[in-house]
Motif scaffolding. Structure first.
Motif, short mmCIF file in Angstrom:
data_model
loop_
_atom_site.label_atom_id
_atom_site.label_comp_id
_atom_site.label_asym_id
_atom_site.label_seq_id
_atom_site.Cartn_x
_atom_site.Cartn_y
_atom_site.Cartn_z
N ARG A 29 0.75 -1.16 -0.06
CA ARG A 29 -0.10 0.03 0.16
C ARG A 29 0.93 1.36 -0.08
NH1 ARG A 29 -3.51 3.46 -1.54
NH2 ARG A 29 -4.52 4.65 0.00
N ALA A 30 1.90 1.23 0.87
CA ALA A 30 2.90 2.48 0.79
C ALA A 30 3.48 2.59 -0.63
CB ALA A 30 4.03 2.06 1.82
N ASP B 27 4.13 5.61 -5.70
CA ASP B 27 4.39 5.47 -6.96
C ASP B 27 3.34 6.46 -7.50
OD1 ASP B 27 6.09 3.52 -6.99
OD2 ASP B 27 4.64 1.92 -7.54
N GLN B 28 2.24 6.86 -6.82
CA GLN B 28 1.32 8.03 -7.04
C GLN B 28 1.88 9.51 -6.98
OE1 GLN B 28 -2.07 7.00 -5.19
NE2 GLN B 28 -2.31 5.29 -6.43
N GLU C 199 7.03 9.60 3.80
CA GLU C 199 6.33 10.20 5.19
C GLU C 199 5.14 10.37 5.06
OE1 GLU C 199 9.04 11.76 3.58
OE2 GLU C 199 10.77 11.01 4.54
N ALA C 200 4.50 10.89 3.93
CA ALA C 200 3.19 11.25 3.92
C ALA C 200 2.56 9.84 3.59
CB ALA C 200 2.71 12.15 2.96
N ALA C 201 2.95 8.96 2.80
CA ALA C 201 2.37 7.83 2.67
C ALA C 201 2.22 6.88 3.91
CB ALA C 201 3.23 7.05 1.59
N ILE D 275 -0.55 8.37 5.90
CA ILE D 275 -1.95 8.11 5.38
C ILE D 275 -2.35 6.69 5.83
CG2 ILE D 275 -2.87 7.67 3.17
CD1 ILE D 275 -1.39 10.07 1.88
N ILE D 276 -1.46 5.70 5.49
CA ILE D 276 -1.75 4.52 6.06
C ILE D 276 -2.21 4.28 7.55
CG2 ILE D 276 -0.73 1.93 6.23
CD1 ILE D 276 1.00 2.99 3.52
N VAL D 277 -1.36 4.76 8.31
CA VAL D 277 -1.80 4.91 9.77
C VAL D 277 -3.27 5.45 10.01
CG1 VAL D 277 -1.12 5.87 12.04
CG2 VAL D 277 0.72 4.90 10.60
#
Length: 112
Positions: free
Chosen positions: A64-65, A70-71, A76-78, A81-83
């Motif tokens: 997912r990260a 890739d987008q 760090e932001a990814a 977002i996942i958390v």
């Protein structure tokens, strides 16, 4: 039992995959896995020799990260977002449990 059968029986939390194999499975590099580890998104277990080992659950998070990065999302932001996605999913699960319990209580009160 085939090899595929035994793979399916592995616990999602069992640290079965080496860093190289984990990176290959999600189509990334070992340095990416180290980076999300440093960002504390995942914490791989270590073998007796000190090598990182990843679980299937951790690989899903890492994948997912990778999608987010890739987008164009900074790593760090990814990770953040996942958390947040995980926290939202947990809150929704708890709310659904409360709703079911309230419905059961309401149904029980109506029959009393």
């Amino acid at each position: 039992m085939t090899a595929d059968d035994s793979y399916d029986r592995l616990d999602d939390d069992y640290p079965a995959y080496t860093m190289g194999r984990a990176a290959e499975m999600i189509g990334t590099t070992p340095s990416f896995l180290r980076a999300i580890g440093e960002a504390r998104l995942i914490t791989p277990l270590r073998s007796e020799g000190g090598h990182r080992r990843y679980s299937r659950y951790q690989l899903r998070i890492a994948a997912r990260a990778r999608e987010l990065v890739d987008q164009g999302t900074p790593i760090e932001a990814a990770c953040r977002i996942i958390v947040l996605e995980d926290q939202l999913e947990e809150a929704q699960r708890i709310n659904a449990e409360y709703r079911r319990a309230a419905t059961r209580q309401s149904d029980q009160d109506a029959t009393d």
